[in-house]
Motif scaffolding. Structure first.
Motif, PDB file in Angstrom:
ATOM      1  N   SER A 521       0.740  -1.348   0.106  1.00 43.56           N
ATOM      2  CA  SER A 521      -0.044  -0.035  -0.112  1.00 43.56           C
ATOM      3  C   SER A 521       1.066   1.291   0.195  1.00 43.56           C
ATOM      4  O   SER A 521       0.522   2.287  -0.788  1.00 43.56           O
ATOM      5  N   ALA A 522       2.064   1.109   0.758  1.00 41.10           N
ATOM      6  CA  ALA A 522       2.884   2.293   0.779  1.00 41.10           C
ATOM      7  C   ALA A 522       3.454   2.517  -0.484  1.00 41.10           C
ATOM      8  O   ALA A 522       3.503   3.806  -1.028  1.00 41.10           O
ATOM      9  N   HIS A 523       3.747   1.568  -1.108  1.00 36.54           N
ATOM     10  CA  HIS A 523       4.353   1.659  -2.514  1.00 36.54           C
ATOM     11  C   HIS A 523       3.637   2.167  -3.472  1.00 36.54           C
ATOM     12  O   HIS A 523       3.692   2.956  -4.521  1.00 36.54           O
ATOM     13  N   ALA A 524       2.394   1.753  -3.553  1.00 33.93           N
ATOM     14  CA  ALA A 524       1.178   2.237  -4.363  1.00 33.93           C
ATOM     15  C   ALA A 524       1.061   3.810  -4.326  1.00 33.93           C
ATOM     16  O   ALA A 524       0.803   4.385  -5.093  1.00 33.93           O
ATOM     17  N   LEU A 525       0.960   4.110  -2.686  1.00 31.40           N
ATOM     18  CA  LEU A 525       0.855   5.673  -2.553  1.00 31.40           C
ATOM     19  C   LEU A 525       1.932   6.524  -3.070  1.00 31.40           C
ATOM     20  O   LEU A 525       1.793   7.702  -3.624  1.00 31.40           O
ATOM     21  N   GLY A 526       3.185   5.865  -3.223  1.00 32.49           N
ATOM     22  CA  GLY A 526       4.385   6.487  -3.618  1.00 32.49           C
ATOM     23  C   GLY A 526       4.270   6.719  -5.064  1.00 32.49           C
ATOM     24  O   GLY A 526       4.711   7.542  -5.757  1.00 32.49           O
ATOM     25  N   GLU A 527       3.641   5.549  -5.671  1.00 33.13           N
ATOM     26  CA  GLU A 527       3.379   5.598  -7.361  1.00 33.13           C
ATOM     27  C   GLU A 527       2.502   6.586  -7.633  1.00 33.13           C
ATOM     28  O   GLU A 527       2.517   7.317  -8.832  1.00 33.13           O
ATOM     29  N   SER A 541       5.277   7.342   7.900  1.00 28.79           N
ATOM     30  CA  SER A 541       6.666   7.182   8.469  1.00 28.79           C
ATOM     31  C   SER A 541       6.760   7.311  10.023  1.00 28.79           C
ATOM     32  O   SER A 541       7.727   7.117  10.676  1.00 28.79           O
ATOM     33  N   MET A 542       5.528   7.658  10.646  1.00 27.55           N
ATOM     34  CA  MET A 542       5.502   7.819  12.276  1.00 27.55           C
ATOM     35  C   MET A 542       4.883   6.591  12.730  1.00 27.55           C
ATOM     36  O   MET A 542       4.854   6.344  14.299  1.00 27.55           O
ATOM     37  N   ILE A 543       4.526   5.426  11.995  1.00 31.07           N
ATOM     38  CA  ILE A 543       3.999   4.272  12.420  1.00 31.07           C
ATOM     39  C   ILE A 543       5.060   3.588  13.562  1.00 31.07           C
ATOM     40  O   ILE A 543       6.094   3.601  13.211  1.00 31.07           O
ATOM     41  N   ARG A 544       4.583   2.971  14.690  1.00 36.36           N
ATOM     42  CA  ARG A 544       5.810   2.429  15.579  1.00 36.36           C
ATOM     43  C   ARG A 544       6.473   1.231  14.981  1.00 36.36           C
ATOM     44  O   ARG A 544       7.397   0.857  15.112  1.00 36.36           O
ATOM     45  N   ARG A 545       5.490   0.506  14.197  1.00 40.03           N
ATOM     46  CA  ARG A 545       6.285  -0.730  13.439  1.00 40.03           C
ATOM     47  C   ARG A 545       6.969  -0.241  12.416  1.00 40.03           C
ATOM     48  O   ARG A 545       6.791   0.174  11.502  1.00 40.03           O
ATOM     49  N   LYS A 546       8.389  -0.495  12.982  1.00 36.71           N
ATOM     50  CA  LYS A 546       9.407   0.009  12.088  1.00 36.71           C
ATOM     51  C   LYS A 546       9.700  -0.581  10.580  1.00 36.71           C
ATOM     52  O   LYS A 546       9.783   0.333   9.880  1.00 36.71           O
ATOM     53  N   LYS A 547       9.312  -1.617  10.252  1.00 36.36           N
ATOM     54  CA  LYS A 547       9.146  -2.244   9.074  1.00 36.36           C
ATOM     55  C   LYS A 547       8.384  -1.520   8.069  1.00 36.36           C
ATOM     56  O   LYS A 547       8.808  -1.231   6.844  1.00 36.36           O
ATOM     57  N   SER A 549       7.271   2.024   8.866  1.00 37.48           N
ATOM     58  CA  SER A 549       7.644   3.170   8.782  1.00 37.48           C
ATOM     59  C   SER A 549       8.925   3.472   7.998  1.00 37.48           C
ATOM     60  O   SER A 549       8.934   4.439   7.464  1.00 37.48           O
ATOM     61  N   LYS A 550       9.828   2.387   8.031  1.00 34.32           N
ATOM     62  CA  LYS A 550      11.024   2.513   7.287  1.00 34.32           C
ATOM     63  C   LYS A 550      10.771   2.749   5.751  1.00 34.32           C
ATOM     64  O   LYS A 550      11.415   3.475   5.001  1.00 34.32           O
ATOM     65  N   VAL A 551       9.898   2.090   5.112  1.00 33.74           N
ATOM     66  CA  VAL A 551       9.216   2.016   3.869  1.00 33.74           C
ATOM     67  C   VAL A 551       8.781   3.373   3.299  1.00 33.74           C
ATOM     68  O   VAL A 551       9.252   3.841   2.269  1.00 33.74           O
ATOM     69  N   CYS A 552       8.024   3.686   4.452  1.00 31.05           N
ATOM     70  CA  CYS A 552       7.418   5.129   4.061  1.00 31.05           C
ATOM     71  C   CYS A 552       8.298   6.164   3.981  1.00 31.05           C
ATOM     72  O   CYS A 552       8.318   7.066   3.311  1.00 31.05           O
ATOM     73  N   LYS A 553       9.576   6.177   4.955  1.00 29.35           N
ATOM     74  CA  LYS A 553      10.451   7.335   4.875  1.00 29.35           C
ATOM     75  C   LYS A 553      11.173   6.940   3.574  1.00 29.35           C
ATOM     76  O   LYS A 553      11.742   7.907   3.023  1.00 29.35           O
ATOM     77  N   THR A 554      11.608   5.928   3.220  1.00 28.98           N
ATOM     78  CA  THR A 554      12.284   5.769   1.954  1.00 28.98           C
ATOM     79  C   THR A 554      11.687   6.413   0.855  1.00 28.98           C
ATOM     80  O   THR A 554      12.194   6.892  -0.140  1.00 28.98           O
ATOM     81  N   LEU A 555      10.249   6.064   0.730  1.00 25.78           N
ATOM     82  CA  LEU A 555       9.745   6.608  -0.460  1.00 25.78           C
ATOM     83  C   LEU A 555       9.513   8.161  -0.401  1.00 25.78           C
ATOM     84  O   LEU A 555       9.283   8.578  -1.599  1.00 25.78           O
ATOM     85  N   LEU A 556       9.479   8.690   0.845  1.00 26.05           N
ATOM     86  CA  LEU A 556       9.379  10.240   0.901  1.00 26.05           C
ATOM     87  C   LEU A 556      10.763  10.743   0.556  1.00 26.05           C
ATOM     88  O   LEU A 556      10.791  11.742  -0.180  1.00 26.05           O
TER      89      LEU A 556
END
Length: 563
Positions: A521-527, A541-547, A549-556
């Motif tokens: 879903s994060a990748h889809a939003l980035g697209e 990117s502020m979600i506690r689950r690091k897995k 949040s890390k993906v969201c930060k990378t896309l941003l």
């Protein structure tokens, strides 16, 4: 001519366009060999050929084909291949010495049709009688050019065979030299040999009986097509009704013997000759016309074609198989059910291909002849017909295929989806969407994988509804990911709301077991990349689950939204 060792680069689209022309050339040539020149099939396929050829010439200026024994090459790329000596256009050209043929820009339709007729006439002759170069030479085509081997051109360019004739020898100017044909049959010396067809018409009863015996005897050895032609040439010249009826009756008996003996090449020839005779003889007396009409009725009646169809499976010879199918093609109105039965029972690939080609030819003229068999209970037959329905009638095929959404056979529903890949547009996409509710995971996944990205809001909304439904959690991961990926590829703001629900905390998709679809879903939003989509990723990117949040930060970071 392109040299044997030359390697000429050619654009793939150009090759594809040449192959399209070759497809129409094959269909036009095949239809001309089966039907009369004024038949709607012949006219349609000739028009298709000329249209594709003219389009190619407008784009590229010229089409030059190098000719091998069974292949036609365009700039050293094989664009046509057929190893059937009787039906191969390449072989017909090659055996008479033609090594290259070119079609030039502005070629007219009549010239193309004349060229096909010359091919057809020479294809029906023996190797000894055939003289393609001699037939082409006097026509002096303006936009069709050819190159032939020198040793053949020297003898054949004037339409002559390279043989010496005795000064006294008489050449009979007719389609068939009866003396040569009958003399070549190697029968006993008591059989009379005739110089002209006039002599044949003056036969006494005993002499006529001798000829019938000759034909009957040859049936058990190797009957020649020339003998069939003799019968119909006799009919053309016979004015006596009694004698005319006798020849027609004998032809009918001959036809039945050919069918009983699986000699379909000769059965086909008799049917073709009878049709040509019936349609081309204008001044035929009414009684004689009725005799030929009755003959055709028997040749095309249900009992005859059922007998022929029943024997097709006994045939091993490829040429005999093709002739049997061509016979059925000539009486298509009565034989479509039989052809479909044969297709259902056929096990060999070649047999299936011949039957499908025949059905396609019949369907080109009347698509309804195929569509009515889509309701057949035999799933394997329906699966064979579905791609043909789409190929023949793309405009109307969607509404006929919609009935398969609830078909009880999974493999049929899958075939519809795979066949719809060739279509593009809103209607095809909406049909894919309807299959997303299928009870079979394989069907749903196949439909999802083939969804096309468009501005159709109804399609996007349907996918959003599926994803937001709690049943979405019970689907296999592969199906979930394909649908989420579709929403991203759609680049629709309408999809952002659905993707937010997947990514956010506290929703249906919370929990580590749903990490894969949250990341998707994060990748889809980035697209999608819109302002609203970026805001959702920032929250992610502020979600506690690091897995996650890390993906969201990378896309941003990739989009420059954050450092």
């Amino acid at each position: 001519m392109v040299g044997e060792d030359s390697v000429e680069k050619v654009d793939q689209q150009e090759v594809a366009d040449v192959k399209t022309v070759m497809t129409f050339l094959t269909k036009a040539f095949t239809s001309l060999r089966i039907y009369l020149p004024n038949n709607p099939f012949v006219k349609k396929f000739h028009a298709n050929l000329y249209e594709s050829l003219a389009k190619f010439l407008d784009n590229y200026g010229k089409i030059a084909l190098r000719i091998n024994e069974f292949e036609l090459l365009y700039k050293d790329t094989v664009v046509y291949r057929n190893t059937d000596r009787n039906g191969s256009i390449a072989f017909i050209l090659h055996k008479d010495g033609v090594r290259e043929i070119s079609f030039l820009k502005d070629v007219d339709s009549d010239e193309v049709f004349d060229f096909l007729n010359i091919l057809k006439k020479n294809a029906e002759l023996t190797d000894e009688e055939s003289d393609l170069v001699g037939s082409l030479w006097p026509r002096d085509f303006q936009y069709i050019k050819y190159t032939a081997v020198e040793d053949i051109v020297e003898t054949r360019s004037l339409g002559m065979e390279p043989i010496e004739m005795e000064p006294e020898e008489k050449v009979v100017d007719s389609n068939i030299n009866a003396k040569k044909i009958l003399a070549s049959q190697k029968v006993n010396d008591n059989i009379p040999v005739f110089d002209t067809y006039t002599d044949l018409l003056l036969l006494e009863d005993k002499e006529m009986h001798d000829i019938e015996n000759l034909i009957s005897t040859q049936l058990e050895i190797k009957p020649g097509l020339a003998l069939v032609k003799i019968l119909f040439n006799l009919l053309k010249l016979e004015s006596n009704h009694k004698e005319f009826a006798q020849i027609v009756q004998f032809s009918a008996e001959l036809l039945q013997r050919f069918i009983d003996g699986c000699k379909f090449t000769y059965a086909l020839q008799i049917l073709k000759e009878a049709k040509i005779f019936f349609h081309s003889t204008e001044d035929l007396p009414l009684k004689n016309k009725e005799k030929i009409s009755n003959f055709l009725r028997v040749a095309e009646e249900t009992d005859t074609i059922e007998k022929l169809a029943a024997r097709i499976n006994e045939v091993q010879d490829e040429d005999e198989m093709k002739s049997a199918l061509q016979y059925l093609g000539l009486v298509e109105k009565k034989t479509m059910p039989l052809i479909c039965d044969l297709l259902f029972k056929a096990s060999g690939v070649k047999t299936k291909n011949y039957l499908l080609n025949l059905i396609e030819i019949l369907g080109e003229e009347n698509p309804a002849t195929i569509r009515k068999f889509l309701s057949d209970k035999r799933a394997d037959l329906v699966m064979e017909l579905i791609p043909l329905v789409i190929k023949i009638d793309k405009t109307k095929s969607i509404k006929y295929l919609e009935r398969f959404i609830k078909h009880n056979e999974e493999k049929v529903r899958l075939r519809v989806i795979s066949s719809l890949k060739t279509l593009k547009g809103t209607e095809a996409n909406r049909l894919f969407v309807k299959f997303l509710d299928d009870k079979s995971e394989r069907v749903r996944l196949s439909a999802a994988e083939n969804l096309q990205y468009s501005d159709d809001k109804s399609v996007i909304q349907k996918v959003c509804n599926i994803v937001e439904n709690k049943d979405f959690l019970n689907k296999e991961t592969a199906e979930q990911l394909v649908l989420i990926n579709f929403l991203g590829k759609s680049k629709s703001n309408a999809a952002v709301s659905t993707l937010r629900k997947i990514l956010n905390i506290g929703g249906l998709f919370s929990g580590s077991k749903n990490d894969a679809i949250r990341i998707a879903s994060a990748h889809a939003l980035g697209e999608i990349g819109s302002k609203t989509a970026m805001e959702v990723l920032k929250k992610g990117s502020m979600i506690r689950r690091k897995k996650i949040s890390k993906v969201c930060k990378t896309l941003l970071q990739k989009t420059g939204e954050i450092e």
